[in-house]
Structures are given as structure tokens and as C-alpha cells.
Enzyme design. Sequence first.
Site, PDB file in Angstrom:
ATOM      1  N   VAL A  49     172.016   5.316  19.071  1.00 15.47           N
ATOM      2  CA  VAL A  49     172.267   6.335  20.174  1.00 15.47           C
ATOM      3  C   VAL A  49     171.261   6.169  21.379  1.00 15.47           C
ATOM      4  CG1 VAL A  49     173.123   8.040  18.398  1.00 15.47           C
ATOM      5  CG2 VAL A  49     170.558   8.076  18.924  1.00 15.47           C
ATOM      6  N   TYR A 140     157.065  14.588  17.916  1.00 17.91           N
ATOM      7  CA  TYR A 140     158.425  14.969  17.231  1.00 17.91           C
ATOM      8  C   TYR A 140     158.620  16.419  17.436  1.00 17.91           C
ATOM      9  CZ  TYR A 140     161.663  16.063  13.380  1.00 17.91           C
ATOM     10  OH  TYR A 140     162.840  16.694  12.935  1.00 17.91           O
ATOM     11  N   LYS A 144     161.900  18.114  19.349  1.00 14.46           N
ATOM     12  CA  LYS A 144     162.842  19.199  18.846  1.00 14.46           C
ATOM     13  C   LYS A 144     162.915  20.525  19.695  1.00 14.46           C
ATOM     14  CE  LYS A 144     164.549  16.738  15.524  1.00 14.46           C
ATOM     15  NZ  LYS A 144     166.185  16.459  15.448  1.00 14.46           N
ATOM     16  N   ALA A 173     163.436  19.024   4.484  1.00 16.63           N
ATOM     17  CA  ALA A 173     164.607  18.907   3.823  1.00 16.63           C
ATOM     18  C   ALA A 173     164.545  17.893   2.779  1.00 16.63           C
ATOM     19  CB  ALA A 173     166.020  18.713   4.497  1.00 16.63           C
ATOM     20  N   THR A 175     165.507  14.567   1.824  1.00 11.04           N
ATOM     21  CA  THR A 175     166.286  13.590   2.440  1.00 11.04           C
ATOM     22  C   THR A 175     165.561  12.204   2.246  1.00 11.04           C
ATOM     23  OG1 THR A 175     165.519  13.538   4.541  1.00 11.04           O
ATOM     24  CG2 THR A 175     167.319  14.873   4.171  1.00 11.04           C
TER      25      THR A 175
END
Length: 248
Positions: A49, A140, A144, A173, A175
Site C-alpha cells: 500500500v 502510531y 490513527k 486485539a 492478532t
Amino acid sequence: MREFEGLVAAVTGGASGIGAAAADLLAERGAQVAVLDLNPGDDGFRCDVGSDDEVREAIDAVVERFGRLDILVNNAGIGAQGDVTANDDDEWHRVFDVNVVGMVRLARAALPHLKNSPSAAIVNTCSIAAWAGLPNRALYSATKGAVLSLTLAMATDHLPDRIRVNCVCPGTADTPWVGRLLDAADDPAAERAALAARQPMGRLVTADEVANAIAYLASPLSASTTGTALAVDGGMYGLRPRGPVQHQ
Ligand SMILES: NC(=O)c1ccc[n+]([C@@H]2O[C@H](COP(=O)([O-])OP(=O)(O)OC[C@H]3O[C@@H](n4cnc5c(N)ncnc54)[C@H](O)[C@@H]3O)[C@@H](O)[C@H]2O)c1
């Protein structure tokens, strides 16, 4: 529910964690799903991306394979740690380039196709970090926060195109990303316990729970929902319980 029958969805970062769970759920509910990722696996589309050329080529390839594009899940993202002094300019530019400009690149390439869809939707993966001051996440969190503002601006701009734009804001989360962070901690079990305790429900969010929120926002059944940020964070955004929750 098969409400995505006949629709095509592209999911960036769809090979792991939240993106993989979202790709599976959309497919289960009838969508044809294209996974766009740095490491896409057998049937996916390789796409960084961070590269405008790769994004355009990947979206062209998706439309060539499936004939249309209705839903874009802008989910690929990378982390950064430390306070505001911890990262140099190059790192600030690199993380913004992936987490924010990456979503812009996908949207630019997808918009001409979304405009032809009767059920067009973009869902961006934002974070609790856009709203709450988390320690050692300056860069970060800034990315966001930008994703949240971008979501609102795009939702307004694309009202005339009938393209809904929303974002989902997960808490921590469970992950592979968080697994890697825990592996790198001095005491992974204590770090996991601290992260779980920070969320009022006393546990980490699951990727499937975030995927469910993404599917809700992407769904043609949610046709009046645009410009929203949906928290999936175990209550972290709004709740202030006194001490750890005791389940009855
Ligand atoms: N895990 C959490 O606690 C949490 C919380 C809030 C928000 N999020 C957000 O959720 C999203 C997904 O996170 P996850 O936890 O599932 O992470 P993950 O690391 O498990 O998956 C991320 C996927 O994105 C892909 N990716 C990374 N850089 C890319 C690039 N330049 N181009 C294309 N693909 C790329 C990776 O290959 C990977 O498959 C991210 O945007 C992240 O910021 C995660």
C-alpha cells in the site's frame, strides 16, 4: 446471512489478523473477496500500500478478475513505538505513508469502480489510539487520528457518489501483530495481563469481533450509516469501572 451476494470486496492486509478475519467473514456472507497484502498467499493480490503503482495494478487486477468492486476495507497498517522523541523524520514519514497515505492510494484507485456500485462502502481500520492517549504510541496514534479525520472528510465528500465511508476502532486485539509485541516483551505473560486489564472487559478483543464490526459497516443493510467510528474495544473508549471487572 448472505447479504454480500453479488458484491466484490477488496481487503488490504487481508492475509493476517483482523484483515484475514474480515476477508473470511465477507466471503462467508456471500462476497467475492480479494486479499491485497505484502504476503497475500496463493489466491491473493500482492500489493504494497506504500506504492501507488502497485495499488493501481492490484485494483485493476481485482476488477479484471471479478468484473467490479463494491467494498474497500482499508486495513493494512504497521506499528511504531515510543514517545515523540523516539522516531526520526524518516520513520514518521514511513509510518504515515503506510497507515494514512496507503488508505488514500487505495481509495483513489477504487473510487471510479465504487461509483458504479449500488452498495458502495469503504471501511477503514482505525484504533482506540485515535481517541485515547496510550503510552509510547505517539507516531502510531497520530496516524490513527489522521485515519479518523480522513474517514469523516471522505464520508462527506462522497455523499453525492452514494459511497459510505466509516471506520472501526479496535482496542488491543489478539492478532499476530500483538503476538509479536508480546514475544518481544521481557515478560510476555505479564505484558498480556496488563494489556487485558487495560480494557474494562478484562480481556483482549478478538479479530473475529472486529471483523463482525467491519462487515456491519460494509453491509448493504447498513445503508444509512456513514461517517461513523465504531468502537470494538471492550469498553475502553467510554467506560471507567472501579478496578478489574468481577464477572458474576
Ligand atoms: N491488533 C491490534 O491490537 C489492533 C488494534 C487497533 C487497530 N489495529 C489495526 O488493525 C489493522 C490490522 O492489524 P492486525 O493486528 O490484524 O495486524 P497483522 O500484523 O496481523 O496484519 C497486518 C497485515 O497487513 C499487511 N501489511 C503490512 N504492511 C503492508 C503494506 N505496506 N502493504 C500491504 N499489506 C501490508 C501484513 O502483511 C499483514 O498481513 C492495522 O491497521 C492496525 O493498526 C490493530
